[in-house]
Design a protein around this motif. Sequence first.
Motif, short mmCIF file in Angstrom:
data_model
loop_
_atom_site.label_atom_id
_atom_site.label_comp_id
_atom_site.label_asym_id
_atom_site.label_seq_id
_atom_site.Cartn_x
_atom_site.Cartn_y
_atom_site.Cartn_z
N HIS A 119 10.77 72.88 89.81
CA HIS A 119 9.40 72.57 90.22
C HIS A 119 8.97 71.19 89.73
N ARG A 120 8.27 70.49 90.57
CA ARG A 120 7.69 69.22 90.16
C ARG A 120 6.50 69.50 89.24
N PRO A 121 6.15 68.55 88.40
CA PRO A 121 5.13 68.83 87.38
C PRO A 121 3.81 69.35 87.91
N ASN A 122 3.41 68.94 89.10
CA ASN A 122 2.09 69.31 89.62
C ASN A 122 2.14 70.37 90.70
N ASP A 123 3.24 71.14 90.75
CA ASP A 123 3.31 72.23 91.72
C ASP A 123 2.08 73.14 91.56
N ALA A 124 1.42 73.40 92.66
CA ALA A 124 0.24 74.27 92.62
C ALA A 124 0.58 75.62 93.23
N GLY A 125 0.01 76.66 92.64
CA GLY A 125 0.17 77.99 93.21
C GLY A 125 1.58 78.53 93.13
N SER A 126 2.39 78.03 92.21
CA SER A 126 3.78 78.49 92.14
C SER A 126 3.92 79.78 91.36
N GLY A 127 2.85 80.21 90.68
CA GLY A 127 2.90 81.47 89.95
C GLY A 127 3.70 81.40 88.66
N LEU A 128 3.97 80.22 88.15
CA LEU A 128 4.73 80.08 86.92
C LEU A 128 3.84 80.29 85.71
N SER A 129 4.39 80.95 84.68
CA SER A 129 3.64 81.11 83.44
C SER A 129 3.59 79.80 82.68
N GLU A 130 2.69 79.72 81.72
CA GLU A 130 2.59 78.51 80.91
C GLU A 130 3.88 78.27 80.13
N GLU A 131 4.50 79.35 79.67
CA GLU A 131 5.75 79.18 78.93
C GLU A 131 6.86 78.65 79.82
N THR A 132 6.92 79.14 81.05
CA THR A 132 7.92 78.63 81.99
C THR A 132 7.66 77.16 82.29
N ARG A 133 6.42 76.79 82.48
CA ARG A 133 6.09 75.38 82.71
C ARG A 133 6.49 74.52 81.52
N ARG A 134 6.25 75.01 80.32
CA ARG A 134 6.62 74.25 79.13
C ARG A 134 8.13 74.04 79.07
N ARG A 135 8.86 75.10 79.35
CA ARG A 135 10.32 75.00 79.30
C ARG A 135 10.85 74.07 80.39
N GLU A 136 10.26 74.14 81.57
CA GLU A 136 10.70 73.26 82.64
C GLU A 136 10.42 71.80 82.30
N ALA A 137 9.28 71.54 81.67
CA ALA A 137 8.98 70.16 81.26
C ALA A 137 10.01 69.67 80.25
N ALA A 138 10.41 70.55 79.32
CA ALA A 138 11.43 70.18 78.34
C ALA A 138 12.78 69.96 79.02
N TYR A 139 13.07 70.78 80.02
CA TYR A 139 14.33 70.62 80.77
C TYR A 139 14.36 69.29 81.49
N ARG A 140 13.26 68.94 82.14
CA ARG A 140 13.19 67.65 82.83
C ARG A 140 13.33 66.49 81.85
N GLU A 141 12.70 66.62 80.71
CA GLU A 141 12.77 65.57 79.69
C GLU A 141 14.21 65.33 79.25
N GLY A 142 14.94 66.42 79.04
CA GLY A 142 16.33 66.27 78.62
C GLY A 142 17.20 65.64 79.70
N LEU A 143 17.08 66.13 80.93
CA LEU A 143 17.89 65.57 82.01
C LEU A 143 17.57 64.10 82.27
N ARG A 144 16.31 63.75 82.11
CA ARG A 144 15.90 62.37 82.39
C ARG A 144 16.55 61.39 81.43
N HIS A 145 16.78 61.81 80.18
CA HIS A 145 17.15 60.84 79.16
C HIS A 145 18.49 61.08 78.49
N ALA A 146 19.29 62.03 78.95
CA ALA A 146 20.55 62.35 78.27
C ALA A 146 21.76 61.98 79.11
N TRP A 147 22.88 61.82 78.42
CA TRP A 147 24.16 61.60 79.11
C TRP A 147 24.78 62.92 79.55
#
Length: 317
Positions: free
Chosen positions: A179-207
């Motif tokens: 999911h993109r950061p501003n997905d609306a109405g996706s039904g994701l919990s706050e914890e899932t959103r937090r984890r997805e943000a961390a996942y994106r952060e890792g993929l963006r900056h890691a080898w």
Amino acid sequence: MTPLHWYRHVAHGDGGIRLAGQDVVEVARPADADVVVLAVCLFQPHRDPAAWARVVADPVLAARPTRVVAYDCADDEIVPPVPGWTYFRCGAPRRLVDAYPTLVPFPWPSPDLGWIRRDAPEGPERRYDVTFQGWVRLPVAERALASVSQAWSGPDAARVHLQGHADFHGYRGHAAGCHRPNDAGSGLSEETRRREAAYREGLRHAWLSLAPESIPSVLRYRTTEALSCGRIPVVIGDGHVFPFADRIAWSRIVVDIAGARAHEVGPILREWLRTVPPEERLAREAEARATWARWLDKDRHPEIMATRVRERLEAAA
């Protein structure tokens, strides 16, 4: 190119399974088709013994079993294909591939995460060497994460981005992490959103992106997700099969480590980073993304399936 005629059989449900591509023609009657495509994922009727019995006895499918095309995408649920069927199986374990010669190991329908890296620096410097965000279900994952943490301890600890979880915050109609950061109405919990943000952060900056098995012998979703983002996945486990091994130079775009060596993952990755210079890593990342676009992109699955079906029909002619 000889046209490929196919019939879409929806008698047992419609999972949207289809073929597509150049000279690939859908016909209205099974008698006019080169192949009959069972339009529902196999695991759905297989969950009901009576429904599965109807599939196996279906006269349209039984008439020419060597011309039936079926698809399954069900993690660790093993649906035994009817002998003769061309059976596309996501995450196929080696034991299933060896048992059924007409089985085609197929990629998971994971999302395109290429957008994650668009604003990331693509030069030889990265914030992280290794990243992981996800479910830690098996000991192989626990040992791998512990090994990486130990290998990057002390002043190097900030060079890894590791977050493992005992519970599963997964698919809500899409793969976790898509999911993109501003997905609306996706039904994701706050914890899932937090984890997805961390996942994106890792993929963006890691080898390197860890993909330890979470189901024995099944290639993890994280593998194709990392490739779509142009990152190198580290596959850790045993008995898995990489799809399209005759077309893809997997050794170029993944680090494949046996489960028995999970406790050595940290030193192995340290050595990989030491011996593969940044310029070569960038080249492999570009190759990873190109491979995903050609062979693994879920939007191209109908065309890729048609290519494989055509090849099998030509080989049997």
